[in-house]
Write an enzyme that holds these catalytic residues in place. Structure first.
Site, short mmCIF file in Angstrom:
data_model
loop_
_atom_site.label_atom_id
_atom_site.label_comp_id
_atom_site.label_asym_id
_atom_site.label_seq_id
_atom_site.Cartn_x
_atom_site.Cartn_y
_atom_site.Cartn_z
N GLU A 1 53.21 34.22 -40.20
CA GLU A 1 54.60 33.73 -40.27
C GLU A 1 55.47 34.64 -41.14
OE1 GLU A 1 55.91 31.23 -43.17
OE2 GLU A 1 53.94 30.43 -43.74
N LYS B 1 50.79 22.72 -49.96
CA LYS B 1 51.24 23.08 -51.31
C LYS B 1 51.19 21.88 -52.26
CE LYS B 1 54.36 26.45 -49.35
NZ LYS B 1 54.65 25.79 -48.06
N1 PSU Z 1 52.94 29.38 -47.34
C1 PSU Z 1 53.26 30.07 -48.48
N2 PSU Z 1 54.59 30.17 -48.80
C2 PSU Z 1 55.59 29.64 -48.02
C3 PSU Z 1 55.23 28.93 -46.82
C4 PSU Z 1 53.89 28.84 -46.53
O1 PSU Z 1 52.38 30.56 -49.20
O2 PSU Z 1 56.77 29.77 -48.35
C5 PSU Z 1 56.34 28.33 -45.95
C6 PSU Z 1 55.87 28.08 -44.51
O3 PSU Z 1 56.74 28.79 -43.64
C7 PSU Z 1 56.05 26.59 -44.30
C8 PSU Z 1 57.18 26.29 -45.22
O4 PSU Z 1 56.30 26.25 -42.96
O5 PSU Z 1 56.80 27.04 -46.39
C9 PSU Z 1 57.35 24.80 -45.49
O6 PSU Z 1 58.71 24.56 -45.67
P1 PSU Z 1 59.26 23.04 -45.63
O7 PSU Z 1 58.53 22.34 -46.74
O8 PSU Z 1 60.75 23.18 -45.90
O9 PSU Z 1 58.95 22.50 -44.27
#
Ligand code: PSU
Length: 304
Positions: A26, A160
């Site tokens: 990604e 996370k």
């Molecule tokens: N993994 C990481 N750092 C990130 C992400 C994933 O180590 O920044 C990103 C991914 O693109 C994931 C996003 O889809 O964080 C999640 O964002 P949100 O919580 O706004 O859906």
């Protein structure tokens, strides 16, 4: 003229044609997840790891309205320095294409693109999930719904730890998404190997992950799978240390009125500051480890 809604890099096109293993990557992690120049170093290193493991890396992004699967080095370098890239998910992937924008794909949008191109495995850091306080804010990442729909194996270090991991697992279960911890009985929590939550499923070998996904396909079970790979021991941060930083980062986000798509990038960058850079080091280590495992799974799938 292209008859597909995306453009493959020559290397990715050749690999797909030849049935060789490909791993999707990604780009939100590059534009919104890590600071320059660590973001570019990480992106390049992860591609190298996948190549060393005998698979072909395919970093995905929308560049000036074109959905690109596999980025050439100059494009990757430019993207890593783009300050105003959109963060595109299922809701706005087509918007970025239609309006000629540059957008980094989240886990959800990367899964969509990978599936379109016939790529079955994708490596990232940590998926989005149910945010803490979601019972008030309703903030639940579109990543979770994507797992229910799109048949891609996503290798991540769990979700996370800034999220509510228990609720994240509940939603994945409700949506029928298999969550497989790799080599662990516990669901990992991104910067830490543990979360206190038992893993719904456990596998210890990349070949077994490939067999599991093949069995799902034979049974007509649609949707993706989350392979939760604990961060390597040497780079892990203990839960107590992380929780203290998370508490501060969450309070700061609240005070600054951060909402919607800005929440995750804000918290990640605050954690970086609070930890004196340690969370970034760990984030890079876990992405590298996930890329290695994803390449092994892609190889096992290509041979099955
Ligand atoms: N993994 C990481 N750092 C990130 C992400 C994933 O180590 O920044 C990103 C991914 O693109 C994931 C996003 O889809 O964080 C999640 O964002 P949100 O919580 O706004 O859906």
């Amino acid at each position: 003229m292209h008859d597909t809604p995306y453009v493959l890099s020559p290397a990715v096109a050749e690999a797909i044609r030849g049935g060789r293993p490909v791993v999707a990557l990604e780009s939100t992690i590059i534009t919104h997840g890590m600071p320059w120049p660590s973001n570019l170093e990480m992106a390049v290193k992860v591609e190298e790891i996948i190549t060393q493991e005998g698979a072909v890396p395919a970093t995905i992004a929308v560049v000036d309205g074109v959905l690109r699967i596999g980025l050439e080095r100059p494009t990757l370098e430019a993207l890593a320095q783009t300050k105003d890239a959109m963060k595109v998910s299922r809701a706005d992937l087509a918007f970025a294409v239609a309006t000629g924008r540059t957008g980094a794909t989240t886990v959800a949008a990367t899964m969509i693109a990978a599936a379109l191109a016939g790529i079955s495995v994708f490596a990232t850091g940590g998926i989005g999930g149910v945010h803490r306080g979601a019972e008030q804010s309703f903030d639940i990442s579109a990543d979770l719904e994507e797992f229910a729909r799109t048949p891609v194996i996503v290798v991540s270090a769990g979700a996370k730890a800034i999220l509510d991991l228990k609720k994240t697992l509940e939603v994945l279960e409700t949506k029928g998404v298999p969550v497989v911890a790799f080599g662990s009985d516990e669901f990992p929590s991104f910067w830490s190997r543990s979360s206190g939550l038992p893993a719904p499923l456990r596998l210890d070998d990349a070949v077994d992950v490939a067999s599991f996904q093949n069995a799902r396909a034979r049974l007509g079970l649609t949707g993706g799978m989350l392979v939760a790979n604990p961060v390597p021991e040497a780079s892990a941060i203990d839960n107590q240390t992380i929780e203290a930083w998370i508490a501060t980062a969450l309070a700061d986000a609240e005070a600054a009125g951060i909402s919607h798509k800005e929440v995750t990038p804000f918290l990640l960058s605050r954690m970086f500051e609070l930890s004196g850079g340690k969370t970034l080091e760990t984030n890079i280590a876990l992405v590298e480890s996930n890329a290695r495992l994803a390449a092994r799974i892609a190889r096992a799938l290509a041979q099955s």
